[in-house]
Design a protein around this motif. Structure first.
Motif, PDB file in Angstrom:
ATOM      1  N   GLY A 258      -0.135   1.765  -1.355  1.00 54.10           N
ATOM      2  CA  GLY A 258       0.397   0.712  -2.061  1.00 54.10           C
ATOM      3  C   GLY A 258       0.411   1.094  -3.641  1.00 54.10           C
ATOM      4  N   PHE A 261       3.978   2.645  -3.584  1.00 56.61           N
ATOM      5  CA  PHE A 261       4.828   1.578  -3.547  1.00 56.61           C
ATOM      6  C   PHE A 261       5.041   1.093  -4.762  1.00 56.61           C
ATOM      7  N   ARG A 315      11.213   0.515  11.265  1.00 60.99           N
ATOM      8  CA  ARG A 315      10.540   0.054  12.464  1.00 60.99           C
ATOM      9  C   ARG A 315      11.447  -1.464  12.841  1.00 60.99           C
TER      10      ARG A 315
HETATM   11  P1  ADP Z   1      -2.081  -1.365   0.114  1.00 64.36           P
HETATM   12  O1  ADP Z   1      -2.358   0.286   0.114  1.00 64.36           O
HETATM   13  O2  ADP Z   1      -1.831  -1.788  -1.345  1.00 64.36           O
HETATM   14  O3  ADP Z   1      -3.052  -1.888   1.156  1.00 64.36           O
HETATM   15  P2  ADP Z   1       0.154  -1.437   2.239  1.00 64.36           P
HETATM   16  O4  ADP Z   1      -1.081  -0.671   3.111  1.00 64.36           O
HETATM   17  O5  ADP Z   1       0.450  -2.528   2.528  1.00 64.36           O
HETATM   18  O6  ADP Z   1      -0.551  -1.482   0.800  1.00 64.36           O
HETATM   19  O7  ADP Z   1       1.293  -0.072   2.012  1.00 64.36           O
HETATM   20  C1  ADP Z   1       2.105  -0.501   1.030  1.00 64.36           C
HETATM   21  C2  ADP Z   1       3.510  -0.053   1.575  1.00 64.36           C
HETATM   22  O8  ADP Z   1       3.676   1.163   2.165  1.00 64.36           O
HETATM   23  C3  ADP Z   1       4.049  -1.057   2.700  1.00 64.36           C
HETATM   24  O9  ADP Z   1       4.286  -2.114   2.094  1.00 64.36           O
HETATM   25  C4  ADP Z   1       5.105  -0.265   3.356  1.00 64.36           C
HETATM   26  O10 ADP Z   1       6.068  -0.311   2.635  1.00 64.36           O
HETATM   27  C5  ADP Z   1       4.494   1.002   3.100  1.00 64.36           C
HETATM   28  N1  ADP Z   1       3.611   1.605   4.198  1.00 64.36           N
HETATM   29  C6  ADP Z   1       2.170   1.239   4.310  1.00 64.36           C
HETATM   30  N2  ADP Z   1       1.590   1.850   5.526  1.00 64.36           N
HETATM   31  C7  ADP Z   1       2.686   2.147   6.301  1.00 64.36           C
HETATM   32  C8  ADP Z   1       3.183   2.700   7.593  1.00 64.36           C
HETATM   33  N3  ADP Z   1       2.040   3.103   8.315  1.00 64.36           N
HETATM   34  N4  ADP Z   1       4.594   2.891   8.051  1.00 64.36           N
HETATM   35  C9  ADP Z   1       5.429   2.830   7.129  1.00 64.36           C
HETATM   36  N5  ADP Z   1       5.148   2.373   5.695  1.00 64.36           N
HETATM   37  C10 ADP Z   1       4.078   2.085   5.324  1.00 64.36           C
END
Ligand code: ADP
Length: 315
Positions: A258, A261, A315
Motif C-alpha cells: 500500500g 502503491f 488478474r
Molecule cells: P495495503 O498494503 O495498504 O493494505 P493493499 O494490500 O490493497 O494495500 O495493496 C495495495 C496495492 O498493491 C493493491 O491495490 C494492488 O494494486 C497491489 N497488490 C497488493 N497485493 C497484491 C497481490 N497479491 N497481487 C497483485 N497486486 C497486489
C-alpha cells in the motif's frame, strides 16, 4: 513546487518465516529489514525520481544506520532524520495468519521513533516542501502528530498539496489524539488513499458509493481505493470512476504494498500523468512490492514499472 515529504516512524522489521506461528514460542525469524510505512513510502517516491524527504528519528545503532543508509542511497533527503543517543531505533515483529491477516508487535512509542519532533532541520524541510503525505500510523505518535499538523498547514498555505493514507493500525491506537488529528487532516486532504474498510471508517458509512460521494463532496479531490489482489479504483468529483485490475503475481510478502502503491500514484500525478496512467503505475508498484520478502525490498524505478506493465498479465 518542492519535494514530497512525510513524517513518522522509521523501524526495522523482523518477520516470522512460517505462516500461523504465534510469538508465544521460539520460531525462526528473518530480518532486520528497513521499514516503517512513511519510510517505505518516501523511498518509493525517491526511486521513481521524485524529490523526497522525511522527518523522522532513529537511534545511534545498526538498525538506524541500516535505514538511513538505504534512504540516502535511494535519493531521499535524510537531513531531517534525528539520530538519538538515548533511544534505540524502533522495531516491528510481524507474523502471518493462515487467512492472510498479519499481527504486529510494535516497539515505536518507546523507541527513537516516539521522539519525532520539530527540529530546526525538520522546519527547514517543511519550508521547502510542495507536498505532505500523511500516514495514519504516524498520527499515533504525539510528537510526529504535531509536526504533521504544522507541515500540513505550512505547505497548504504556500499552495502545496496533502495526501492521506489512513492506515491506523489497531495495535497503535492508544489515545483520542490520533483520531482527532486524523479527522483534521482528512478535512483538508487533496488525495485519500484508503485500503478496504478504511474507506468506510473515514466516511462513517458502510456503502462504498455513499462513502465515496460523501468524501468527494467534503472537498477531497481524489480518492484511490486499494483492494489488494483485486486491484484498485479511482474516484474524482464529477469524473468517471476508473477500475484497474491487479497484476497477476505470486505474493511473497504483502507488507509495504500500500505504501509503494500510494507513493507511485502520487509521484505519477505530481509528474503530470493523468489518473488512469497513475493508477496503472501504482498497481504495478504494489504488485512488484509483494513479490519480494521485506517491506522496502520491492520498491521500483519508473523504468522498472514500465517494463513490468508491458510484460505482466492482469488478474
Ligand atoms: P495495503 O498494503 O495498504 O493494505 P493493499 O494490500 O490493497 O494495500 O495493496 C495495495 C496495492 O498493491 C493493491 O491495490 C494492488 O494494486 C497491489 N497488490 C497488493 N497485493 C497484491 C497481490 N497479491 N497481487 C497483485 N497486486 C497486489
Amino acid at each position: 513546487l518542492g519535494p514530497t515529504i512525510t513524517v513518522g516512524e522509521i523501524l526495522v522489521e523482523i518477520m516470522a518465516t512460517t505462516v500461523g506461528a504465534g510469538f508465544l514460542e521460539p520460531q525462526s525469524l528473518t530480518g532486520p529489514y528497513p521499514s516503517g510505512a512513511p519510510a517505505i513510502f518516501i523511498d518509493q517516491v525517491a526511486r521513481m525520481g521524485g524529490a523526497a524527504g522525511i522527518i523522522a528519528a532513529v537511534g545511534n545503532d545498526d538498525f538506524g544506520r541500516l535505514n538511513v543508509d538505504r534512504l540516502r542511497q535511494d535519493g531521499v533527503d535524510v537531513s531531517a532524520i534525528a539520530i538519538h543517543e538515548d533511544w534505540p531505533t524502533g522495531s516491528a515483529f510481524v507474523r502471518y495468519r493462515p487467512n492472510g491477516a498479519r499481527d504486529f508487535v510494535f516497539n515505536i512509542a518507546r523507541s527513537a521513533a516516539g521522539q519525532v519532533g520539530l527540529t530546526s532541520a525538520a522546519e527547514a524541510l517543511v519550508r521547502r516542501a510542495g507536498h505532505v503525505h500523511v500516514m495514519g500510523t504516524a498520527l499515533t505518535i504525539p510528537g510526529a502528530r504535531e509536526v504533521i499538523l504544522y507541515a500540513v498547514e505550512t505547505v497548504q498555505a504556500r499552495g502545496g498539496s496533502v495526501s492521506l493514507d489512513p492506515n491506523l493500525r489497531k495495535e497503535l491506537l492508544t489515545d483520542d489524539g490520533a483520531l482527532d488529528s486524523f479527522n483534521q487532516v482528512l478535512a483538508t486532504a487533496d488525495l485519500l488513499l484508503p485500503s478496504g474498510e478504511e474507506l468506510f471508517t473515514a466516511a462513517g458509512s458502510t456503502d462504498e458509493t455513499a462513502a465515496v460521494a460523501k468524501l468527494l463532496e467534503s472537498g477531497i479531490g481524489e480518492i484511490v481505493l486499494k483492494r489488494g489482489e483485486q486491484g484498485a479504483s479511482f474516484f474524482g468529483l464529477g469524473l468517471p470512476r476508473i477500475d484497474c485490475a491487479a497484476f497477476a503475481v505470486d505474493e511473497v510478502d504483502p507488507t509495504g504494498a500500500g505504501d509503494c502503491f500510494g507513493a507511485a500514484y502520487l509521484t505519477c500525478r505530481r509528474k503530470g500523468m493523468e489518473p488512469d496512467a497513475a493508477l496503472l503505475h501504482a498497481n504495478a508498484a504494489g504488485a512488484r512490492n509483494v513479490t519480494r520478502l521485506g517491506p522496502m525490498e520491492g520498491v521500483s524505478t519508473l523504468a522498472e514499472l514500465a517494463a513490468f506493465i508491458a510484460a505482466t498479465p492482469r488478474r
